[in-house]
Design a protein around this motif. Structure first.
Motif, PDB file in Angstrom:
ATOM      1  N   GLY A  34     194.739  42.820  51.942  1.00 29.98           N
ATOM      2  CA  GLY A  34     195.194  44.245  52.446  1.00 29.98           C
ATOM      3  C   GLY A  34     196.843  44.407  52.167  1.00 29.98           C
ATOM      4  N   GLY A  35     197.615  43.321  52.781  1.00 34.21           N
ATOM      5  CA  GLY A  35     199.098  43.267  52.645  1.00 34.21           C
ATOM      6  C   GLY A  35     199.450  43.258  51.275  1.00 34.21           C
ATOM      7  N   GLU A  36     198.873  42.459  50.468  1.00 30.70           N
ATOM      8  CA  GLU A  36     199.128  42.592  49.013  1.00 30.70           C
ATOM      9  C   GLU A  36     198.809  43.986  48.370  1.00 30.70           C
ATOM     10  OE1 GLU A  36     197.967  40.618  44.727  1.00 30.70           O
ATOM     11  OE2 GLU A  36     197.268  39.726  46.700  1.00 30.70           O
ATOM     12  N   ALA A  37     197.864  44.860  48.565  1.00 28.99           N
ATOM     13  CA  ALA A  37     197.613  45.914  48.297  1.00 28.99           C
ATOM     14  C   ALA A  37     198.648  46.947  48.814  1.00 28.99           C
ATOM     15  CB  ALA A  37     196.085  46.231  48.679  1.00 28.99           C
ATOM     16  N   ALA A  38     199.075  46.843  50.035  1.00 33.85           N
ATOM     17  CA  ALA A  38     200.005  48.112  50.496  1.00 33.85           C
ATOM     18  C   ALA A  38     201.323  47.597  49.655  1.00 33.85           C
ATOM     19  CB  ALA A  38     200.334  47.698  51.922  1.00 33.85           C
ATOM     20  N   ALA A  39     201.757  46.568  49.365  1.00 30.15           N
ATOM     21  CA  ALA A  39     203.091  46.219  48.687  1.00 30.15           C
ATOM     22  C   ALA A  39     202.789  46.695  47.134  1.00 30.15           C
ATOM     23  CB  ALA A  39     203.415  44.734  48.690  1.00 30.15           C
ATOM     24  N   ARG A  40     201.545  46.337  46.726  1.00 25.42           N
ATOM     25  CA  ARG A  40     201.643  46.997  45.231  1.00 25.42           C
ATOM     26  C   ARG A  40     201.433  48.461  45.138  1.00 25.42           C
ATOM     27  NH1 ARG A  40     198.846  43.953  40.812  1.00 25.42           N
ATOM     28  NH2 ARG A  40     199.302  42.491  42.215  1.00 25.42           N
ATOM     29  N   ILE A  41     201.142  49.022  46.196  1.00 24.79           N
ATOM     30  CA  ILE A  41     200.794  50.629  46.190  1.00 24.79           C
ATOM     31  C   ILE A  41     202.295  51.071  46.093  1.00 24.79           C
ATOM     32  CG2 ILE A  41     200.004  52.557  47.344  1.00 24.79           C
ATOM     33  CD1 ILE A  41     197.499  50.725  47.835  1.00 24.79           C
ATOM     34  N   ARG A  42     203.173  50.473  47.111  1.00 26.09           N
ATOM     35  CA  ARG A  42     204.320  51.050  47.322  1.00 26.09           C
ATOM     36  C   ARG A  42     205.315  50.876  45.811  1.00 26.09           C
ATOM     37  NH1 ARG A  42     204.726  47.166  51.663  1.00 26.09           N
ATOM     38  NH2 ARG A  42     203.752  48.043  53.477  1.00 26.09           N
ATOM     39  N   SER A  43     205.015  49.918  45.127  1.00 26.15           N
ATOM     40  CA  SER A  43     205.807  49.467  43.906  1.00 26.15           C
ATOM     41  C   SER A  43     205.535  50.020  42.733  1.00 26.15           C
ATOM     42  CB  SER A  43     206.129  48.039  43.675  1.00 26.15           C
ATOM     43  OG  SER A  43     204.811  47.211  43.749  1.00 26.15           O
ATOM     44  N   ALA A  44     204.236  50.621  42.693  1.00 22.76           N
ATOM     45  CA  ALA A  44     203.573  50.891  41.309  1.00 22.76           C
ATOM     46  C   ALA A  44     202.800  52.259  41.644  1.00 22.76           C
ATOM     47  CB  ALA A  44     202.690  49.811  40.569  1.00 22.76           C
ATOM     48  N   ASP A  45     202.548  53.140  40.493  1.00 25.37           N
ATOM     49  CA  ASP A  45     201.838  54.330  40.635  1.00 25.37           C
ATOM     50  C   ASP A  45     200.260  54.105  40.145  1.00 25.37           C
ATOM     51  OD1 ASP A  45     203.897  55.834  41.532  1.00 25.37           O
ATOM     52  OD2 ASP A  45     204.861  56.072  39.662  1.00 25.37           O
ATOM     53  N   ASP A  47     196.284  56.208  39.622  1.00 28.84           N
ATOM     54  CA  ASP A  47     195.784  57.455  39.611  1.00 28.84           C
ATOM     55  C   ASP A  47     194.582  57.578  40.807  1.00 28.84           C
ATOM     56  OD1 ASP A  47     196.967  58.893  37.285  1.00 28.84           O
ATOM     57  OD2 ASP A  47     196.152  57.039  36.187  1.00 28.84           O
ATOM     58  N   LEU A  48     194.110  56.304  41.129  1.00 29.88           N
ATOM     59  CA  LEU A  48     193.157  56.284  42.237  1.00 29.88           C
ATOM     60  C   LEU A  48     193.142  54.962  42.839  1.00 29.88           C
ATOM     61  CD1 LEU A  48     189.746  58.223  42.727  1.00 29.88           C
ATOM     62  CD2 LEU A  48     189.678  55.770  42.749  1.00 29.88           C
ATOM     63  N   ILE A  49     192.715  54.948  44.101  1.00 27.69           N
ATOM     64  CA  ILE A  49     192.758  53.616  44.699  1.00 27.69           C
ATOM     65  C   ILE A  49     191.291  53.553  45.526  1.00 27.69           C
ATOM     66  CG2 ILE A  49     193.414  52.092  46.512  1.00 27.69           C
ATOM     67  CD1 ILE A  49     196.084  53.638  46.343  1.00 27.69           C
ATOM     68  N   VAL A  50     190.414  52.412  45.024  1.00 27.32           N
ATOM     69  CA  VAL A  50     189.112  52.304  45.602  1.00 27.32           C
ATOM     70  C   VAL A  50     189.647  51.001  46.751  1.00 27.32           C
ATOM     71  CG1 VAL A  50     186.742  51.238  45.316  1.00 27.32           C
ATOM     72  CG2 VAL A  50     188.004  52.484  43.345  1.00 27.32           C
ATOM     73  N   LEU A  51     189.281  51.358  47.946  1.00 28.86           N
ATOM     74  CA  LEU A  51     189.829  50.563  49.149  1.00 28.86           C
ATOM     75  C   LEU A  51     188.569  50.085  50.018  1.00 28.86           C
ATOM     76  CD1 LEU A  51     192.203  49.494  50.682  1.00 28.86           C
ATOM     77  CD2 LEU A  51     192.563  51.926  51.828  1.00 28.86           C
ATOM     78  N   ASP A  52     188.295  49.185  50.269  1.00 28.20           N
ATOM     79  CA  ASP A  52     187.539  48.523  51.113  1.00 28.20           C
ATOM     80  C   ASP A  52     188.111  48.446  52.550  1.00 28.20           C
ATOM     81  OD1 ASP A  52     185.053  47.256  51.942  1.00 28.20           O
ATOM     82  OD2 ASP A  52     185.825  45.318  51.469  1.00 28.20           O
ATOM     83  N   VAL A  53     187.041  48.392  53.662  1.00 27.61           N
ATOM     84  CA  VAL A  53     187.400  48.719  54.743  1.00 27.61           C
ATOM     85  C   VAL A  53     188.029  47.273  55.399  1.00 27.61           C
ATOM     86  CG1 VAL A  53     186.893  49.182  57.283  1.00 27.61           C
ATOM     87  CG2 VAL A  53     186.464  50.627  55.307  1.00 27.61           C
ATOM     88  N   MET A  54     186.965  46.184  55.407  1.00 25.73           N
ATOM     89  CA  MET A  54     187.237  44.952  55.697  1.00 25.73           C
ATOM     90  C   MET A  54     188.021  44.031  54.660  1.00 25.73           C
ATOM     91  SD  MET A  54     185.608  45.214  58.617  1.00 25.73           S
ATOM     92  CE  MET A  54     185.924  43.533  59.102  1.00 25.73           C
ATOM     93  N   LEU A  55     189.321  43.716  55.110  1.00 19.52           N
ATOM     94  CA  LEU A  55     190.236  43.034  54.330  1.00 19.52           C
ATOM     95  C   LEU A  55     191.181  42.127  54.967  1.00 19.52           C
ATOM     96  CD1 LEU A  55     191.644  46.158  52.209  1.00 19.52           C
ATOM     97  CD2 LEU A  55     190.179  44.414  51.314  1.00 19.52           C
ATOM     98  N   PRO A  56     191.694  41.036  54.763  1.00 18.86           N
ATOM     99  CA  PRO A  56     192.257  40.079  55.317  1.00 18.86           C
ATOM    100  C   PRO A  56     193.722  40.641  55.463  1.00 18.86           C
ATOM    101  CG  PRO A  56     191.857  39.191  53.254  1.00 18.86           C
ATOM    102  CD  PRO A  56     191.168  40.267  53.318  1.00 18.86           C
ATOM    103  N   THR A  57     194.737  40.043  56.203  1.00 22.23           N
ATOM    104  CA  THR A  57     196.026  40.545  56.371  1.00 22.23           C
ATOM    105  C   THR A  57     196.007  41.930  56.979  1.00 22.23           C
ATOM    106  OG1 THR A  57     196.715  39.022  54.561  1.00 22.23           O
ATOM    107  CG2 THR A  57     198.423  40.794  55.637  1.00 22.23           C
ATOM    108  N   MET A  58     195.573  42.879  56.571  1.00 19.79           N
ATOM    109  CA  MET A  58     195.695  44.349  56.908  1.00 19.79           C
ATOM    110  C   MET A  58     194.168  44.742  56.509  1.00 19.79           C
ATOM    111  SD  MET A  58     199.263  46.051  55.512  1.00 19.79           S
ATOM    112  CE  MET A  58     198.917  47.641  56.155  1.00 19.79           C
ATOM    113  N   ASN A  59     193.792  45.724  57.580  1.00 18.23           N
ATOM    114  CA  ASN A  59     192.435  46.160  57.249  1.00 18.23           C
ATOM    115  C   ASN A  59     192.649  47.488  56.362  1.00 18.23           C
ATOM    116  OD1 ASN A  59     192.715  48.613  58.860  1.00 18.23           O
ATOM    117  ND2 ASN A  59     191.990  47.101  60.611  1.00 18.23           N
ATOM    118  N   GLY A  60     191.709  47.839  55.767  1.00 13.90           N
ATOM    119  CA  GLY A  60     191.659  49.034  54.887  1.00 13.90           C
ATOM    120  C   GLY A  60     192.178  50.214  55.495  1.00 13.90           C
ATOM    121  N   PHE A  61     192.056  50.564  56.951  1.00 13.23           N
ATOM    122  CA  PHE A  61     192.444  51.657  57.458  1.00 13.23           C
ATOM    123  C   PHE A  61     193.923  51.521  57.674  1.00 13.23           C
ATOM    124  CE2 PHE A  61     188.097  51.627  59.642  1.00 13.23           C
ATOM    125  CZ  PHE A  61     187.615  52.152  58.950  1.00 13.23           C
TER     126      PHE A  61
END
Length: 231
Positions: A34-45, A47-61
């Protein structure tokens, strides 16, 4: 080519979905944290994100909350089968749609295409010549620019919320059935016990605030549909 980000800690599932979606013409990136996903989303564009709820570091919510602070990119939540509360929470927080795992890859592709289509296309009930601004008292919808404002203050809406509001506002004072909302704004037939529309309406009410008379702008016609009250 549309760019997708898949966020799921199941690496085997990510590999399978990446392979399938790539064959369908998408450019796919996958991350498993989850943490890596948040960082990647901030730095890149994307068109759509497929996001699981149960994730390490940061959950999907938490990732979704971080996304909605800065971007309106469409988000499709993946939830555990039978976990209705996860679907409700995800929709309340601004997800565009959800799909229970394990999911059929063909249905996932159909949902992705539907979300992207409504995020970028002219709303289905209006053609290009009709894409003029729509004003209802203090509410203004700039259809072509996909901008919504209340008392000249811009309100950030997801693509799905925009479509639903536009459909209701374009039929202000009239009943719009739940079936019509589902088919025109979610891109699928209304399923029994599907609360997606209710959650999107709830989110719209919170974002738009009360109408000029202090009452809710969107009236529920119990068991049938909704009505935008332009008073």
């Amino acid at each position: 080519m549309y760019r997708l980000l898949i966020v799921d800690d199941d690496q085997e599932l990510c590999s399978l979905l990446t392979s399938y979606l790539s064959q369908e013409g998408f450019e796919v990136t996958s991350v498993h944290d989850g943490g890596e996903a948040a960082a990647r989303i901030r730095s890149a564009d994307f068109d759509l994100i497929v996001l699981d709820v149960m994730l390490p570091t940061m959950n999907g919510f938490d990732v979704l909350r971080d996304i909605r602070r800065q971007k309106s990119v469409p988000v499709l939540m993946l939830t555990a089968k039978g976990e209705e509360i996860d679907r409700i929470v995800g929709l309340e927080m601004g997800a565009d749609d959800y799909l229970a795992k394990p999911c059929n890859p063909r249905e996932l592709v159909a949902r992705i295409r539907s979300i992207i289509r409504r995020a970028e296309a002219m709303p289905p009930q209006l053609d290009a010549e009709e894409s003029k601004d729509l004003t209802l008292l203090d509410l203004t919808i700039e259809v072509g620019k996909r901008i919504v404002s209340v008392n000249d203050e811009v309100i950030e809406l997801t693509a799905t919320e925009f479509q639903i509001l536009l459909l209701l506002a374009d039929n202000a004072g009239e009943l719009v059935k739940r079936e019509s909302i589902s088919e025109e704004c979610l891109g699928r037939k209304l399923a029994a016990f599907d609360r997606s529309i209710d959650m999107h309406i709830s989110h719209l009410r919170k974002k738009l605030g009360a109408g000029t008379t202090g009452e809710e702008r969107i009236k529920t016609i119990r068991g049938v549909g909704y009505q935008y009250v332009a008073i």
